[in-house]
Motif scaffolding. Sequence first.
Motif, PDB file in Angstrom:
ATOM      1  N   THR A 103      -9.947  -1.028  -3.559  1.00  0.00           N
ATOM      2  CA  THR A 103      -9.690  -2.029  -2.759  1.00  0.00           C
ATOM      3  C   THR A 103     -10.902  -2.700  -2.217  1.00  0.00           C
ATOM      4  OG1 THR A 103      -8.594  -2.231  -0.605  1.00  0.00           O
ATOM      5  CG2 THR A 103      -9.586  -0.286  -1.083  1.00  0.00           C
ATOM      6  N   VAL A 107      -8.411   0.781   3.888  1.00  0.00           N
ATOM      7  CA  VAL A 107      -7.153   0.479   4.588  1.00  0.00           C
ATOM      8  C   VAL A 107      -7.160   1.291   5.884  1.00  0.00           C
ATOM      9  CG1 VAL A 107      -4.704   0.851   4.312  1.00  0.00           C
ATOM     10  CG2 VAL A 107      -6.028   0.237   2.451  1.00  0.00           C
ATOM     11  N   TYR A 175      -5.956  -5.326   4.269  1.00  0.00           N
ATOM     12  CA  TYR A 175      -5.672  -4.292   5.280  1.00  0.00           C
ATOM     13  C   TYR A 175      -7.241  -3.784   5.781  1.00  0.00           C
ATOM     14  CZ  TYR A 175      -0.832  -3.658   4.539  1.00  0.00           C
ATOM     15  OH  TYR A 175       0.671  -4.033   4.266  1.00  0.00           O
ATOM     16  N   ASP A 180      -2.905  -4.889   9.092  1.00  0.00           N
ATOM     17  CA  ASP A 180      -2.635  -5.995   8.399  1.00  0.00           C
ATOM     18  C   ASP A 180      -3.428  -7.155   9.052  1.00  0.00           C
ATOM     19  OD1 ASP A 180      -1.917  -8.175   6.823  1.00  0.00           O
ATOM     20  OD2 ASP A 180      -0.028  -7.312   6.470  1.00  0.00           O
ATOM     21  N   GLN A 355      -0.314  -4.243  -2.229  1.00  0.00           N
ATOM     22  CA  GLN A 355      -0.643  -3.253  -1.062  1.00  0.00           C
ATOM     23  C   GLN A 355       0.378  -3.368  -0.105  1.00  0.00           C
ATOM     24  OE1 GLN A 355      -4.613  -2.793   0.424  1.00  0.00           O
ATOM     25  NE2 GLN A 355      -5.734  -3.216  -1.217  1.00  0.00           N
ATOM     26  N   ARG A 356       0.663  -4.584   0.329  1.00  0.00           N
ATOM     27  CA  ARG A 356       1.757  -5.023   1.201  1.00  0.00           C
ATOM     28  C   ARG A 356       2.993  -4.581   0.778  1.00  0.00           C
ATOM     29  NH1 ARG A 356      -1.211 -10.248   2.557  1.00  0.00           N
ATOM     30  NH2 ARG A 356      -1.940  -9.683   4.588  1.00  0.00           N
ATOM     31  N   ALA A 358       3.416  -1.884  -0.889  1.00  0.00           N
ATOM     32  CA  ALA A 358       3.519  -0.394  -0.915  1.00  0.00           C
ATOM     33  C   ALA A 358       3.556  -0.122   0.815  1.00  0.00           C
ATOM     34  CB  ALA A 358       2.409   0.284  -1.530  1.00  0.00           C
ATOM     35  N   ALA A 359       3.095  -0.614   1.519  1.00  0.00           N
ATOM     36  CA  ALA A 359       3.195  -0.514   2.841  1.00  0.00           C
ATOM     37  C   ALA A 359       4.277  -0.378   3.666  1.00  0.00           C
ATOM     38  CB  ALA A 359       2.144  -1.825   3.633  1.00  0.00           C
ATOM     39  N   LEU A 363       0.956   3.232   5.620  1.00  0.00           N
ATOM     40  CA  LEU A 363      -0.300   2.761   5.367  1.00  0.00           C
ATOM     41  C   LEU A 363      -0.856   4.061   4.315  1.00  0.00           C
ATOM     42  CD1 LEU A 363      -2.392   0.902   8.002  1.00  0.00           C
ATOM     43  CD2 LEU A 363      -1.113   0.019   5.966  1.00  0.00           C
ATOM     44  N   VAL A 366      -0.051   3.220   0.665  1.00  0.00           N
ATOM     45  CA  VAL A 366      -0.912   2.176   0.343  1.00  0.00           C
ATOM     46  C   VAL A 366      -1.808   2.913  -0.393  1.00  0.00           C
ATOM     47  CG1 VAL A 366      -2.378   0.201   0.676  1.00  0.00           C
ATOM     48  CG2 VAL A 366      -0.209   0.306   2.070  1.00  0.00           C
TER      49      VAL A 366
END
Length: 390
Positions: A103, A107, A175, A180, A355-356, A358-359, A363, A366
Amino acid sequence: MTMGVEEEFLLVDPAAGTTAPLAAPVLARAVAATVEAAATGAIGTGAAGTGGAIRFSAEMLSTQVESITGICTGLDQLREELVRGRAFLAAAARAEGVRLAATGTAVLPGADPPVTEGARFARIAGMYEAVVRDYQCCGCHVHVGVPDHETAVAVTNHLRPWLPTLVALSANSPYAHGRDTGYQSWRMLEQARFPGAGVPPYCASAAEYDRTLDQLVDFGVLADPSMTFWLARPSTRYPTVEVRAADTALGVDDAVLQAALTRALVRTALAALDAGREAPPVPGQVCAAALWAAARHGISGDGVHPVLERPLPAVVLAEELLVWVRPALEDAGDLGTVRSLLDRLRREGTGATRQRRAAAAGLPAVVAMLAEHTAPDPGSGASDPDDGGT
């Protein structure tokens, strides 16, 4: 034309999801495992800098590790080395009770990590203080071979208009510090705090480029000539151009796409130079606007066309990039692979989009998704999301 890729990763606590400052023991395990694998013939034993010679390196902060491929000539070879590098690092991380996460930014927040030992890292930490104290940002760096330093500077000029589009395609850092950010690539905003960041300046010659670097060092804003954060730069040690635009790639295929497009851009630039065509001197502020738009919207909104100097949808810019480098991709035999990977990117979204997605489960979910996509745990029963190949 040769290429190589450096991938930076974060180490994360599998329970809390926060970063873990265990780079030293993880790197020691990974190096030992590659030595053993080479001794048993499980991997190649090429000399340093050649295909089969996977290497690992520490980064500025002790929560980060880096995998470095050897010199590769084809995408299949590159992909194999990327998979191996991730597998060795991931196994070493699991042995230390942590996971490897691809990433661009961390995060979830954690304590400020210790700076990695070493005189140069200590000097950089002293120069930039709070700017580097929690700079847990990771990129995917692509090196492409060129004839010499003068050519490298001229090629870099040609790359300038396309660097924001490479950022948009690679966006994988929405993130930071548990929130976010609203951006697709927050890493670009973090990096902008450093001098010598963003799209590099247009330089008419290698001498002008070198003078610019020397000035920044003399001014006391860069530690040395290799410190610049520009998104593309000639290497200070080798006849290569290093493109550092991309956030670290969530999956191996994302890294392969960046490498293929970058090599094709360099090929296209070399062909233009052979034909006597210099790069357009796109204004720095236009480049900065294009880079901000790419970081903010990724491929899901408007970008800025640096040459035409007007807004255009980022997906249109991506298609224009493909048209621009198509002859180079065809010459390398990479066109089909790149089309397939771009189609997949449009369907599934960038790393930031995933990622969003999965959020929705929080988190920590994520972070778990990132670890699984980076290098699946063999004991989890999950399949590699990128095992379809290229």
